[in-house]
Design a protein around this motif. Structure first.
Motif, PDB file in Angstrom:
ATOM      1  N   ALA A 152       4.921   2.663   1.479  1.00 45.45           N
ATOM      2  CA  ALA A 152       5.219   3.757   2.392  1.00 45.45           C
ATOM      3  C   ALA A 152       4.083   3.829   3.405  1.00 45.45           C
ATOM      4  CB  ALA A 152       5.322   5.065   1.606  1.00 45.45           C
ATOM      5  N   PRO A 153       4.256   4.593   4.482  1.00 44.51           N
ATOM      6  CA  PRO A 153       3.170   4.705   5.453  1.00 44.51           C
ATOM      7  C   PRO A 153       1.847   5.181   4.830  1.00 44.51           C
ATOM      8  CG  PRO A 153       5.187   5.582   6.389  1.00 44.51           C
ATOM      9  CD  PRO A 153       5.477   5.273   4.945  1.00 44.51           C
ATOM     10  N   MET A 181      -1.127   5.321  -6.656  1.00 49.54           N
ATOM     11  CA  MET A 181      -0.990   5.149  -5.214  1.00 49.54           C
ATOM     12  C   MET A 181      -2.259   4.479  -4.686  1.00 49.54           C
ATOM     13  SD  MET A 181      -0.159   7.822  -2.139  1.00 49.54           S
ATOM     14  CE  MET A 181      -1.666   8.748  -2.319  1.00 49.54           C
ATOM     15  N   VAL A 182      -2.086   3.360  -3.981  1.00 46.71           N
ATOM     16  CA  VAL A 182      -3.191   2.632  -3.364  1.00 46.71           C
ATOM     17  C   VAL A 182      -3.094   2.876  -1.866  1.00 46.71           C
ATOM     18  CG1 VAL A 182      -4.243   0.366  -3.001  1.00 46.71           C
ATOM     19  CG2 VAL A 182      -3.069   0.864  -5.176  1.00 46.71           C
ATOM     20  N   ALA A 183      -4.138   3.479  -1.291  1.00 43.95           N
ATOM     21  CA  ALA A 183      -4.095   3.833   0.131  1.00 43.95           C
ATOM     22  C   ALA A 183      -5.456   3.607   0.778  1.00 43.95           C
ATOM     23  CB  ALA A 183      -3.688   5.290   0.287  1.00 43.95           C
ATOM     24  N   GLY A 184      -5.432   3.266   2.057  1.00 38.40           N
ATOM     25  CA  GLY A 184      -6.673   3.122   2.814  1.00 38.40           C
ATOM     26  C   GLY A 184      -6.776   1.767   3.475  1.00 38.40           C
ATOM     27  N   VAL A 193      13.061   9.338   1.910  1.00 33.47           N
ATOM     28  CA  VAL A 193      12.429  10.547   2.425  1.00 33.47           C
ATOM     29  C   VAL A 193      11.051  10.681   1.792  1.00 33.47           C
ATOM     30  CG1 VAL A 193      12.653  13.046   2.700  1.00 33.47           C
ATOM     31  CG2 VAL A 193      14.696  11.608   2.646  1.00 33.47           C
ATOM     32  N   GLU A 194      10.034  10.317   2.561  1.00 32.67           N
ATOM     33  CA  GLU A 194       8.675  10.270   2.041  1.00 32.67           C
ATOM     34  C   GLU A 194       8.194  11.617   1.514  1.00 32.67           C
ATOM     35  OE1 GLU A 194       4.257   9.386   3.703  1.00 32.67           O
ATOM     36  OE2 GLU A 194       5.904   8.239   4.549  1.00 32.67           O
ATOM     37  N   THR A 195       8.590  12.711   2.141  1.00 34.40           N
ATOM     38  CA  THR A 195       8.115  14.005   1.674  1.00 34.40           C
ATOM     39  C   THR A 195       8.612  14.297   0.265  1.00 34.40           C
ATOM     40  OG1 THR A 195       9.974  15.108   2.737  1.00 34.40           O
ATOM     41  CG2 THR A 195       7.913  15.027   3.959  1.00 34.40           C
ATOM     42  N   ILE A 196       9.812  13.885  -0.066  1.00 37.94           N
ATOM     43  CA  ILE A 196      10.308  14.071  -1.429  1.00 37.94           C
ATOM     44  C   ILE A 196       9.497  13.209  -2.383  1.00 37.94           C
ATOM     45  CG2 ILE A 196      12.269  13.654  -2.967  1.00 37.94           C
ATOM     46  CD1 ILE A 196      14.097  14.426  -0.615  1.00 37.94           C
TER      47      ILE A 196
END
Length: 136
Positions: free
Chosen positions: A39-40, A66-69, A92-95
């Motif tokens: 996801a973004p 979740m891997v982010a950065g 739907v990313e918010t969900i």
């Protein structure tokens, strides 16, 4: 009470896609059923161990990672979340984000901490691996 651990890594020059795949491979080797989506906000991995989670927690709960950065400054969030059927289709990313990390009660927290410690140790070992570095 929310069960979430946040690990931050700096200066590792890590290939985050490769890191995410190695995490999935390790979880599968440990007997977890996994699903992944990008996801973004980053790569989201859900892992559920049949039997154990169903015995101690409800059937729709799982470990969410979740891997982010960026390669030299990234975070890995590890917690308990809601199993999203076919996470790759959850558009739907918010969900999706609202289900990443759920509130849990004390018995679940004790079990979760025990299992999280093993997963976090594996994450630290994978991140420390020189093979994870991005190509120049």
């Amino acid at each position: 009470m929310t069960s979430e651990k946040v690990l931050r890594f700096q200066g590792k020059n890590a290939d985050l896609a490769k890191l995410s795949q190695q995490l999935v491979d390790q979880l599968k080797a440990d007997g977890y059923k996994t699903q992944t989506t990008t996801a973004p906000l980053g790569t989201i991995i859900q892992a559920q161990k049949a039997g154990i989670l169903r015995d101690f927690i409800t059937a729709d709960r799982c470990f969410t990672i979740m891997v982010a950065g960026q390669p030299n400054d990234f975070t890995i969030h590890v917690g308990i979340g809601k199993w999203v059927r076919d996470i790759a289709i959850a558009a739907v990313e918010t969900i999706l984000v609202t289900w990443l990390f759920l509130a849990v009660d004390v018995p679940e927290m004790l079990w979760t901490r025990h299992v999280e410690q093993g997963i976090i140790a594996q994450i630290n070992q994978i991140v420390a691996s020189p093979a994870l570095a991005t190509a120049h």
